[in-house]
Design an enzyme around this catalytic site. Structure first.
Site, PDB file in Angstrom:
ATOM      1  N   GLY A   1       1.541  -2.483  -6.223  1.00 45.06           N
ATOM      2  CA  GLY A   1       1.405  -1.168  -5.606  1.00 45.06           C
ATOM      3  C   GLY A   1       0.023  -0.602  -5.845  1.00 45.06           C
ATOM      4  O   GLY A   1      -0.953  -0.971  -5.184  1.00 45.06           O
ATOM      5  N   GLY A   2      -0.082   0.290  -6.817  1.00 48.39           N
ATOM      6  CA  GLY A   2      -1.326   1.027  -7.086  1.00 48.39           C
ATOM      7  C   GLY A   2      -2.567   0.154  -7.142  1.00 48.39           C
ATOM      8  O   GLY A   2      -3.598   0.494  -6.540  1.00 48.39           O
TER       9      GLY A   2
ATOM     10  N   GLU B   1      12.054   2.471  -3.379  1.00 50.24           N
ATOM     11  CA  GLU B   1      11.759   3.799  -2.826  1.00 50.24           C
ATOM     12  C   GLU B   1      12.561   4.025  -1.545  1.00 50.24           C
ATOM     13  O   GLU B   1      13.037   5.130  -1.284  1.00 50.24           O
ATOM     14  CB  GLU B   1      10.244   3.935  -2.588  1.00 50.24           C
ATOM     15  CG  GLU B   1       9.508   4.040  -3.922  1.00 50.24           C
ATOM     16  CD  GLU B   1       8.110   3.452  -3.933  1.00 50.24           C
ATOM     17  OE1 GLU B   1       7.521   3.232  -2.861  1.00 50.24           O
ATOM     18  OE2 GLU B   1       7.608   3.202  -5.057  1.00 50.24           O
TER      19      GLU B   1
ATOM     20  N   SER C   1       3.733  -1.870 -12.046  1.00 45.79           N
ATOM     21  CA  SER C   1       2.555  -1.668 -12.914  1.00 45.79           C
ATOM     22  C   SER C   1       1.850  -2.981 -13.257  1.00 45.79           C
ATOM     23  O   SER C   1       1.347  -3.156 -14.365  1.00 45.79           O
ATOM     24  CB  SER C   1       2.931  -0.898 -14.177  1.00 45.79           C
ATOM     25  OG  SER C   1       3.405   0.388 -13.837  1.00 45.79           O
TER      26      SER C   1
ATOM     27  N   TRP D   1       0.822  -1.218   0.000  1.00 51.62           N
ATOM     28  CA  TRP D   1       0.000   0.000   0.000  1.00 51.62           C
ATOM     29  C   TRP D   1       0.852   1.263   0.000  1.00 51.62           C
ATOM     30  O   TRP D   1       0.351   2.346  -0.248  1.00 51.62           O
ATOM     31  CB  TRP D   1      -0.927   0.011   1.218  1.00 51.62           C
ATOM     32  CG  TRP D   1      -2.015  -1.028   1.210  1.00 51.62           C
ATOM     33  CD1 TRP D   1      -2.237  -1.999   0.261  1.00 51.62           C
ATOM     34  CD2 TRP D   1      -3.046  -1.196   2.193  1.00 51.62           C
ATOM     35  NE1 TRP D   1      -3.332  -2.748   0.601  1.00 51.62           N
ATOM     36  CE2 TRP D   1      -3.849  -2.276   1.786  1.00 51.62           C
ATOM     37  CE3 TRP D   1      -3.362  -0.538   3.397  1.00 51.62           C
ATOM     38  CZ2 TRP D   1      -4.943  -2.715   2.528  1.00 51.62           C
ATOM     39  CZ3 TRP D   1      -4.452  -0.974   4.128  1.00 51.62           C
ATOM     40  CH2 TRP D   1      -5.248  -2.048   3.699  1.00 51.62           C
ATOM     41  N   LYS D   2       2.129   1.137   0.349  1.00 46.02           N
ATOM     42  CA  LYS D   2       3.026   2.301   0.448  1.00 46.02           C
ATOM     43  C   LYS D   2       2.436   3.302   1.455  1.00 46.02           C
ATOM     44  O   LYS D   2       1.800   2.884   2.418  1.00 46.02           O
ATOM     45  CB  LYS D   2       3.269   2.903  -0.936  1.00 46.02           C
ATOM     46  CG  LYS D   2       3.740   1.839  -1.942  1.00 46.02           C
ATOM     47  CD  LYS D   2       4.240   2.388  -3.235  1.00 46.02           C
ATOM     48  CE  LYS D   2       4.669   1.235  -4.132  1.00 46.02           C
ATOM     49  NZ  LYS D   2       5.263   1.677  -5.393  1.00 46.02           N
TER      50      LYS D   2
HETATM   51  P1  13P Z   1       2.991  -0.214  -8.831  1.00 45.22           P
HETATM   52  O1  13P Z   1       2.214  -1.502  -8.900  1.00 45.22           O
HETATM   53  O2  13P Z   1       2.160   0.953  -8.380  1.00 45.22           O
HETATM   54  O3  13P Z   1       3.752   0.048 -10.086  1.00 45.22           O
HETATM   55  O4  13P Z   1       4.076  -0.400  -7.661  1.00 45.22           O
HETATM   56  C1  13P Z   1       4.851  -1.540  -7.645  1.00 45.22           C
HETATM   57  C2  13P Z   1       5.594  -1.580  -6.367  1.00 45.22           C
HETATM   58  O5  13P Z   1       6.458  -0.764  -6.104  1.00 45.22           O
HETATM   59  C3  13P Z   1       5.231  -2.629  -5.403  1.00 45.22           C
HETATM   60  O6  13P Z   1       6.153  -2.683  -4.369  1.00 45.22           O
END
Ligand code: 13P
Length: 252
Positions: A236-237, A100, A215, A12-13
């Site tokens: 992620g997203g 990140e 992605s 989820w970041k």
């Molecule tokens: P996205 O799926 O938003 O590109 O992010 C991938 C990610 O960094 C999962 O850790």
């Protein structure tokens, strides 16, 4: 016998408040009641959410992960959260080495080796992220980049390494909508598996789960997961919406 597990894990970041996160976790938990996925399902949530999310999920069906932990055991490290603290919430995983964190918080191979060690000592499974940036891909240096990043986990014994899940996440594909092709993912996943085989032998390499991240969406997950060396995804997203996350879970 092949023990390799397929896993779809959300990251989820730094998104959602606690009430929003509890709602999202409840939705995923509810959606899992109706299905028997062909993979383990995990959600990675902010530290502040762990205890509240743990309370609303069925741990038999949904694993819980933190997104980081400290490289120190305990003490005067204001603002840090230790692996023991994470484990005490009932979380079973921790994501370490995300690009990140490497880029914005200067986490090095050595710092990450400390974090991995402490996470394992506290009974957490580690989702360890590796991956190259665009300039490195353009210079065809992705293999040497991931090989160098693996030094954080290649100091482990084979027994310890059994608790490592790798996640290959090309930085140029993260949050950009530009996914690696399934062939690109397969090629580097096979290379990563060959490095594990060199270090720990064929059996350990066969048993290691290697996720793809960057992605990943319901529309491309099937093709990616169909590749023999892609054992699931770190999302992620698309993990911030229960329906799209479940669309990836059911891609297996
Ligand atoms: P996205 O799926 O938003 O590109 O992010 C991938 C990610 O960094 C999962 O850790």
């Amino acid at each position: 016998m092949n023990m390799r597990k397929n896993i779809v894990a959300g990251n989820w970041k730094m998104n959602t408040t606690v009430p929003e996160g509890v709602k999202l976790a409840s939705e995923v938990n509810e959606a899992l009641k109706g299905v028997t996925p062909k993979c383990d399902v995990v959600i990675g949530v902010p530290f502040t959410h762990l205890t509240a999310v743990k309370a609303v999920i069925d741990s038999e069906k949904l694993g819980l992960s933190a997104e980081n932990c400290a490289d120190k055991v305990k003490g005067a490290y204001t603002g840090e959260v230790s692996a023991a603290m994470v484990a005490s919430t009932g979380a079973n995983y921790v994501i370490l080495g995300h690009s990140e964190r490497r880029a914005y918080y200067h986490e090095t191979v050595e710092i990450l080796a400390e974090k991995v060690k402490l996470a394992l000592e506290n009974g957490l499974k580690v989702i360890f992220c590796i991956g190259e940036v665009l300039e490195e891909r353009e210079a065809n240096k992705q293999n040497e980049v991931v090989a160098a990043q693996l030094a954080s986990v290649f100091g482990l014994t084979a027994e310890e390494f059994a608790n490592i899940i790798l996640a290959y996440e090309p930085v140029w594909a993260i949050g950009t909508g530009k996914t690696a092709t399934d062939d690109q993912a397969e090629e580097i996943h096979a290379f990563i598996r060959s490095l594990i085989a060199e270090k720990y032998g064929e059996q350990v390499a066969e048993d290691t789960t290697i996720l793809y991240g960057g992605s990943c969406k319901p529309s491309n997950a099937k093709a990616l997961f169909a590749k023999p060396n892609v054992d699931g995804g770190l999302i992620g997203g698309a993990s911030l919406d229960a329906e799209s996350f479940m669309g990836i879970v059911t891609a297996f």
